[in-house]
Design an enzyme around this catalytic site. Structure first.
Site, PDB file in Angstrom:
ATOM      1  N   ASP A  10      -1.700 -10.372  14.824  1.00 12.02           N
ATOM      2  CA  ASP A  10      -1.768 -10.903  13.464  1.00 12.02           C
ATOM      3  C   ASP A  10      -3.123 -11.583  13.251  1.00 12.02           C
ATOM      4  OD1 ASP A  10      -0.702 -11.883  10.899  1.00 12.02           O
ATOM      5  OD2 ASP A  10      -0.715 -13.835  11.889  1.00 12.02           O
ATOM      6  N   ASP A  12      -4.152 -14.188  10.033  1.00  7.08           N
ATOM      7  CA  ASP A  12      -4.113 -15.565   9.527  1.00  7.08           C
ATOM      8  C   ASP A  12      -3.019 -16.372  10.223  1.00  7.08           C
ATOM      9  OD1 ASP A  12      -4.764 -17.795   8.097  1.00  7.08           O
ATOM     10  OD2 ASP A  12      -4.422 -16.918   6.129  1.00  7.08           O
ATOM     11  N   LYS A 183       5.023  -5.981   7.700  1.00  6.75           N
ATOM     12  CA  LYS A 183       5.849  -6.821   8.572  1.00  6.75           C
ATOM     13  C   LYS A 183       6.817  -7.663   7.744  1.00  6.75           C
ATOM     14  CE  LYS A 183       2.063  -8.700  10.089  1.00  6.75           C
ATOM     15  NZ  LYS A 183       1.074  -9.569  10.758  1.00  6.75           N
ATOM     16  N   ASP A 208       1.878 -15.772  14.775  1.00  7.31           N
ATOM     17  CA  ASP A 208       2.264 -17.166  14.596  1.00  7.31           C
ATOM     18  C   ASP A 208       3.515 -17.342  13.747  1.00  7.31           C
ATOM     19  OD1 ASP A 208       1.216 -18.310  11.550  1.00  7.31           O
ATOM     20  OD2 ASP A 208       0.583 -16.329  12.229  1.00  7.31           O
TER      21      ASP A 208
END
Length: 256
Positions: A10, A12, A183, A208
Site C-alpha cells: 500500500d 498512503d 481493495k 496500514d
C-alpha cells in the site's frame, strides 16, 4: 518467518502519510531493491497515472521506482473490463486522468449515450450532468463498475468524500450496486498477481489499513503484514476475529 518472492504494498499510511515521509518505508523499499525482490505498489487511488505516482515518490519521498512498480485501481479497472468481452470497448467514465488514460490505453472509446460500461471513480469536478448521464446509461443496460469503495479520503482539511461516496450516489439513483474493483475486493489482487507474475502463496500484502489492505489479502488467501503507521490501531485489530499474518510497529522491524 516465511520468505516471500514478492511484495504487494500500500502507499498512503504505509510508505508515506499524506505529504509526510515515513523514513522506515524508504529503507524498506531500498532493501527490496538491493535484494532484487519484485514489488508492486497496490493503491486504490484511481486519479493518478503511474507516472504521477512515480514522480511523487521520487520528488517528495526520495523513493525511486519505475511505472512497472505501480498498480492503481484505475489500471485494475481497465484490466478487468478489457478481459470481460473483447467486442465491448466503449465506456462512459466519471473519473480523473489516471482512470481515463488506463482505459484509453486498453482501446476503450468514450461514449455518453449507449456505453458498454459505465465506470465511476473519484472525480474532483463531478457534476449533476455527469451523474445524470451515468444513471441513464446504467438504467439502459450499461454495466456498472466502481473503482473502489473508499467513502472518505484524508487530506489537510480532514476526511473528504472518496470514490465510494461518488459511486453511492449513482447506486442510489439506479438502484443497482456497482461491481467494485479496488481493495478489499479480490479483483484488484488477482490482477496485481498477474501483473507481478506470482501466485498468492508467493507474495505478502503490506499495509496500514485492516479494512482495505489486510482484508484484500485475507479474501485472496494472501499473507498480510499490518504496519501501525496509518489507519488501523491495536484496539481495532484486537476486535477482529481474523488477524493479519504479521503485525509490526515499523517497517524497520521486518526481516527479509
Amino acid at each position: 518467518m516465511k520468505s516471500y518472492k514478492g511484495y504487494l504494498i500500500d502507499l498512503d499510511g504505509t510508505i508515506y502519510r499524506g505529504k509526510e515521509p515515513i523514513p522506515a518505508a524508504k529503507r524498506f523499499i531500498d532493501k527490496l531493491q538491493e535484494k532484487g525482490i519484485p514489488f508492486l505498489f497496490v493503491t486504490n487511488n484511481s486519479t493518478q497515472t503511474p507516472e504521477k505516482v512515480v514522480q511523487n515518490l521520487s520528488e517528495n519521498f526520495d523513493i525511486h521506482v519505475s511505472v512497472d512498480n505501480v498498480y492503481t485501481s484505475g489500471l485494475a479497472t481497465a484490466d478487468y473490463v478489457a478481459d470481460l468481452d473483447e467486442q465491448k470497448r466503449s465506456a462512459y467514465v466519471i473519473g480523473e486522468s489516471g482512470l481515463k488514460k488506463a482505459l484509453f490505453d486498453k482501446g476503450f472509446t468514450f461514449e455518453e449515450e449507449q456505453p458498454d460500461y459505465t465506470i465511476v471513480g473519484l472525480d474532483y469536478d463531478v457534476t449533476y450532468h455527469k451523474f445524470e448521464l451515468a444513471t441513464l446509461a446504467i438504467r439502459n443496460g450499461s454495466r456498472f463498475i466502481g473503482t473502489n469503495a473508499d467513502t472518505n479520503l484524508p487530506n489537510e482539511r480532514g476526511l473528504v468524500p472518496g470514490a465510494g461516496s461518488v459511486i453511492s450516489l449513482v447506486e442510489c439513483a439506479t438502484q443497482q450496486r456497482a461491481t467494485y474493483i479496488g481493495k478489499p475486493e479480490p479483483i484488484i489482487m488477482e490482477k496485481a498477481l498477474k501483473r507481478i507474475g506470482l501466485s498468492n502463496n508467493e507474495v505478502i500484502m503490506v499495509g496500514d489499513n485492516y479494512m482495505t489492505d489486510i482484508l484484500a489479502g485475507i479474501r485472496s488467501n494472501i499473507d498480510t503484514l499490518l504496519v501501525y503507521t496509518g489507519v488501523s490501531t491495536h484496539k481495532l485489530i484486537e476486535q477482529k476475529e481474523i488477524k493479519p499474518t504479521y503485525e509490526i510497529e515499523s517497517l524497520d522491524e521486518w526481516k527479509f
